[in-house]
Design a protein around this motif. Sequence first.
Motif, short mmCIF file in Angstrom:
data_model
loop_
_atom_site.label_atom_id
_atom_site.label_comp_id
_atom_site.label_asym_id
_atom_site.label_seq_id
_atom_site.Cartn_x
_atom_site.Cartn_y
_atom_site.Cartn_z
N MET A 169 9.89 -5.73 -0.60
CA MET A 169 9.08 -6.95 -0.52
C MET A 169 7.85 -6.59 0.25
O MET A 169 6.80 -6.84 0.00
CB MET A 169 9.69 -8.23 0.25
CG MET A 169 11.01 -8.76 -0.75
SD MET A 169 10.18 -9.26 -2.44
CE MET A 169 9.18 -10.44 -2.11
N GLU A 170 8.09 -5.76 1.26
CA GLU A 170 6.95 -5.35 2.22
C GLU A 170 5.88 -4.49 1.40
O GLU A 170 4.81 -4.50 1.47
CB GLU A 170 7.42 -4.49 3.49
CG GLU A 170 7.92 -5.25 4.60
CD GLU A 170 8.59 -4.60 5.73
OE1 GLU A 170 8.14 -3.35 5.67
OE2 GLU A 170 9.43 -5.08 6.43
N SER A 171 6.37 -3.71 0.66
CA SER A 171 5.63 -2.71 -0.17
C SER A 171 4.82 -3.41 -1.35
O SER A 171 3.70 -3.24 -1.65
CB SER A 171 6.30 -1.40 -1.12
OG SER A 171 7.23 -2.03 -1.89
N ILE A 172 5.57 -4.48 -1.87
CA ILE A 172 4.81 -5.56 -3.02
C ILE A 172 3.74 -5.98 -2.20
O ILE A 172 2.57 -6.02 -2.82
CB ILE A 172 5.98 -6.47 -3.38
CG1 ILE A 172 6.90 -5.69 -4.35
CG2 ILE A 172 5.09 -7.51 -4.31
CD1 ILE A 172 7.80 -6.39 -4.90
N GLU A 173 3.91 -6.71 -0.83
CA GLU A 173 2.73 -7.37 -0.03
C GLU A 173 1.88 -6.20 0.05
O GLU A 173 0.67 -6.73 0.07
CB GLU A 173 3.31 -7.88 1.21
CG GLU A 173 4.24 -9.23 0.92
CD GLU A 173 3.41 -10.39 0.20
OE1 GLU A 173 2.46 -10.46 0.77
OE2 GLU A 173 3.97 -10.74 -0.64
N LYS A 174 2.20 -5.16 0.45
CA LYS A 174 0.85 -3.99 0.89
C LYS A 174 -0.02 -3.60 -0.47
O LYS A 174 -1.07 -3.57 -0.30
CB LYS A 174 1.52 -3.01 1.54
CG LYS A 174 2.20 -2.90 2.82
CD LYS A 174 2.54 -1.57 3.24
CE LYS A 174 3.46 -1.60 4.55
NZ LYS A 174 4.05 -0.36 5.04
N THR A 175 0.87 -3.72 -1.46
CA THR A 175 0.11 -3.49 -2.87
C THR A 175 -0.77 -4.50 -3.30
O THR A 175 -2.11 -4.41 -3.44
CB THR A 175 1.30 -3.23 -4.04
OG1 THR A 175 2.04 -2.38 -3.50
CG2 THR A 175 0.53 -2.65 -5.35
N LYS A 176 -0.44 -5.82 -3.09
CA LYS A 176 -1.20 -7.06 -3.20
C LYS A 176 -2.57 -6.96 -2.44
O LYS A 176 -3.64 -7.23 -2.69
CB LYS A 176 -0.42 -8.25 -2.85
CG LYS A 176 0.32 -8.57 -4.18
CD LYS A 176 1.20 -10.08 -3.95
CE LYS A 176 2.02 -10.43 -4.97
NZ LYS A 176 2.62 -11.65 -4.74
N THR A 177 -2.08 -6.82 -0.87
CA THR A 177 -3.40 -6.72 -0.11
C THR A 177 -4.28 -5.52 -0.20
O THR A 177 -5.45 -5.94 -0.32
CB THR A 177 -3.00 -6.60 1.51
OG1 THR A 177 -2.11 -5.74 1.72
CG2 THR A 177 -2.12 -8.14 1.84
N HIS A 178 -3.95 -4.57 -0.82
CA HIS A 178 -4.56 -3.22 -0.98
C HIS A 178 -5.54 -3.57 -2.38
O HIS A 178 -6.43 -3.20 -2.40
CB HIS A 178 -3.66 -1.96 -1.27
CG HIS A 178 -4.38 -0.80 -1.57
ND1 HIS A 178 -5.49 -0.29 -0.66
CD2 HIS A 178 -4.46 -0.01 -2.52
CE1 HIS A 178 -5.75 0.90 -1.02
NE2 HIS A 178 -5.26 1.04 -2.04
N LYS A 179 -4.97 -4.23 -3.40
CA LYS A 179 -5.46 -4.59 -4.49
C LYS A 179 -6.68 -5.78 -4.13
O LYS A 179 -7.84 -5.59 -4.98
CB LYS A 179 -4.77 -5.19 -5.54
CG LYS A 179 -3.92 -3.99 -6.34
CD LYS A 179 -3.16 -4.86 -7.78
CE LYS A 179 -2.18 -3.56 -8.34
NZ LYS A 179 -1.28 -4.43 -9.30
N ASP A 180 -6.24 -6.59 -3.51
CA ASP A 180 -7.37 -7.85 -2.91
C ASP A 180 -8.53 -7.15 -2.34
O ASP A 180 -9.62 -7.63 -2.16
CB ASP A 180 -6.42 -8.86 -2.22
CG ASP A 180 -5.59 -9.64 -3.00
OD1 ASP A 180 -5.78 -9.73 -4.36
OD2 ASP A 180 -4.61 -10.25 -2.42
N GLU A 181 -8.18 -6.15 -1.54
CA GLU A 181 -9.38 -5.51 -0.54
C GLU A 181 -10.24 -4.63 -1.47
O GLU A 181 -11.32 -4.71 -1.25
CB GLU A 181 -8.70 -4.71 0.27
CG GLU A 181 -7.95 -5.32 1.51
CD GLU A 181 -7.39 -4.43 2.57
OE1 GLU A 181 -7.46 -3.29 2.55
OE2 GLU A 181 -6.83 -5.12 3.40
N GLY A 182 -9.81 -3.94 -2.61
CA GLY A 182 -10.53 -3.06 -3.44
C GLY A 182 -11.27 -3.79 -4.42
O GLY A 182 -11.90 -4.56 -4.72
#
Length: 182
Positions: A169-182
């Motif tokens: 779940m943490e890795s999914i959240e990190k991926t989401k925030t990373h996509k939102d930032e980019g």
Amino acid sequence: MVDHYQVLGVKRSATKQEVKDAFRKLAVKYHPDKHAQSPEHVRRNATVRFKLVSEAYEVLNDDRKRASYNAVSDSGLFRRTGGSYSNPYGNRSSGGAGAYGYGYGYSRNRQASGFSSGFDSTFRYLTTRAFLLNLALAGGMYFAFTAIDTSGETLWKMRNSGKSFEEAMESIEKTKTHKDEG
């Protein structure tokens, strides 16, 4: 259990020809077509008796069936009590116009009691076809649910090797925030 010898009116030592002759005589007497114009209760009685006579002939005319029948009836599993034949499976009712044993006085054995009777009835229930089919169905369903549950865990482990649910779940959240930032 129906005493096929009594139904046909022959001795246990009767030959195949004697069995055949007795069957023909009784089949003509009780054939449903002969009683087509008779009152309803007479027709029902004749039909039931015709079926009993036919079943008795089928068993006593076939050497293997007759030997099997004699072995079971000689074993004491089915025993004669008080003028009626007892059926340990208890699936025939006694007396009455609508009963299977109409006019023959077949009934359950009611003399057995105590632990032996309880064990016998439990054993008979546990060996009935319906119980065994239900047991097989329940076993199949248990196996299916276990296989589905195990396969779900296996798939999770294959896709998320070494990660716990929380880590995933943490890795999914990190991926989401990373996509939102980019």
